[in-house]
Design an enzyme around this catalytic site. Sequence first.
Site, PDB file in Angstrom:
ATOM      1  N   SER A   7       0.801  -1.217   0.000  1.00  0.00           N
ATOM      2  CA  SER A   7       0.000   0.000   0.000  1.00  0.00           C
ATOM      3  C   SER A   7       0.836   1.271   0.000  1.00  0.00           C
ATOM      4  O   SER A   7       0.364   2.332  -0.423  1.00  0.00           O
ATOM      5  CB  SER A   7      -0.936   0.012   1.216  1.00  0.00           C
ATOM      6  OG  SER A   7      -0.198  -0.160   2.416  1.00  0.00           O
TER       7      SER A   7
ATOM      8  N   GLY B  62      -2.464  -4.146   1.006  1.00  0.00           N
ATOM      9  CA  GLY B  62      -2.581  -5.310   1.861  1.00  0.00           C
ATOM     10  C   GLY B  62      -1.621  -6.438   1.553  1.00  0.00           C
ATOM     11  O   GLY B  62      -1.643  -7.476   2.228  1.00  0.00           O
TER      12      GLY B  62
ATOM     13  N   ASN C 209       2.710  -5.196   6.248  1.00  0.00           N
ATOM     14  CA  ASN C 209       1.514  -6.007   6.484  1.00  0.00           C
ATOM     15  C   ASN C 209       1.844  -7.295   7.221  1.00  0.00           C
ATOM     16  O   ASN C 209       1.027  -7.791   8.008  1.00  0.00           O
ATOM     17  CB  ASN C 209       0.825  -6.309   5.153  1.00  0.00           C
ATOM     18  CG  ASN C 209       0.210  -5.068   4.549  1.00  0.00           C
ATOM     19  OD1 ASN C 209      -0.554  -4.357   5.189  1.00  0.00           O
ATOM     20  ND2 ASN C 209       0.559  -4.777   3.308  1.00  0.00           N
TER      21      ASN C 209
ATOM     22  N   ASP D 166      -5.978   7.181   9.021  1.00  0.00           N
ATOM     23  CA  ASP D 166      -6.116   5.799   9.483  1.00  0.00           C
ATOM     24  C   ASP D 166      -5.032   5.411  10.486  1.00  0.00           C
ATOM     25  O   ASP D 166      -5.047   4.300  11.021  1.00  0.00           O
ATOM     26  CB  ASP D 166      -6.129   4.817   8.303  1.00  0.00           C
ATOM     27  CG  ASP D 166      -4.796   4.758   7.546  1.00  0.00           C
ATOM     28  OD1 ASP D 166      -3.820   5.423   7.957  1.00  0.00           O
ATOM     29  OD2 ASP D 166      -4.751   4.051   6.519  1.00  0.00           O
TER      30      ASP D 166
ATOM     31  N   HIS E 166      -1.026   4.495   7.467  1.00  0.00           N
ATOM     32  CA  HIS E 166      -0.311   4.914   6.260  1.00  0.00           C
ATOM     33  C   HIS E 166       0.176   6.361   6.383  1.00  0.00           C
ATOM     34  O   HIS E 166      -0.398   7.154   7.129  1.00  0.00           O
ATOM     35  CB  HIS E 166      -1.221   4.782   5.039  1.00  0.00           C
ATOM     36  CG  HIS E 166      -1.646   3.373   4.775  1.00  0.00           C
ATOM     37  ND1 HIS E 166      -2.824   2.858   5.288  1.00  0.00           N
ATOM     38  CD2 HIS E 166      -1.054   2.381   4.079  1.00  0.00           C
ATOM     39  CE1 HIS E 166      -2.933   1.587   4.911  1.00  0.00           C
ATOM     40  NE2 HIS E 166      -1.880   1.272   4.179  1.00  0.00           N
TER      41      HIS E 166
END
Length: 215
Positions: A13, A52, A84, A188, A191
């Site tokens: 990502s 992801g 991840n 979030d 990130h």
Amino acid sequence: MSARPLYVALGDSLTVGVGSTLFQPNFVKLYQQALEAYCQMPIMKRVFAKNGATTVDLFSYSQQPNVREAIQHAQFITLTGGGNDFLRAGRHWLRTGDFSAVRLASQQSLFYIEQMIQRITALHSEQSAPYMIRILNLYNPLFYIPNTNEWLEDYNRHLEELEQYPFVRVADIYHAFTGNEPQLLSFDHIHPNPIGYRIMADVTASIGFDPFLPA
């Protein structure tokens, strides 16, 4: 250097640019701009990334014929991965207290990243044209949880060992983010935001463009 060199961005990502905004460039675009400024010419770009993705996902992805072909012809390659793997292992640890998942995530991530480096090296072995690989190490979005910094510092130290391969350099994103995470993470809290992505690109560019000489 031939006209229109190729930059291939492979990753998760962070290469996709999750967390950036519609009108702000992400890491890949910013690093492409740095390459163009250094080379004094336009740089073609191909992005192979999935939100992801774990390192085993990226390893499998890199075996696809179109990805292999792009890598083989790329002068510039960046790789983001491992985040991840750790996030999944960290959530398991928080639920169960089982640290073995974190240890396994570190081992597997390092293994598959090295496998990708070996694959890239093999794809370029029959060509005389120079190329470079830049791996971004891991910052810590869970910095407020005890022990997590120690895990990533250990992982990042081992990641630096991949600099034994020709033209591989590791960009130290971890220390650029440490202590500034609230200002550099997006809504979030995982990130980077646009400022974080710019720092990632600046840090990666700051380690240089060896073996290329400026135009």
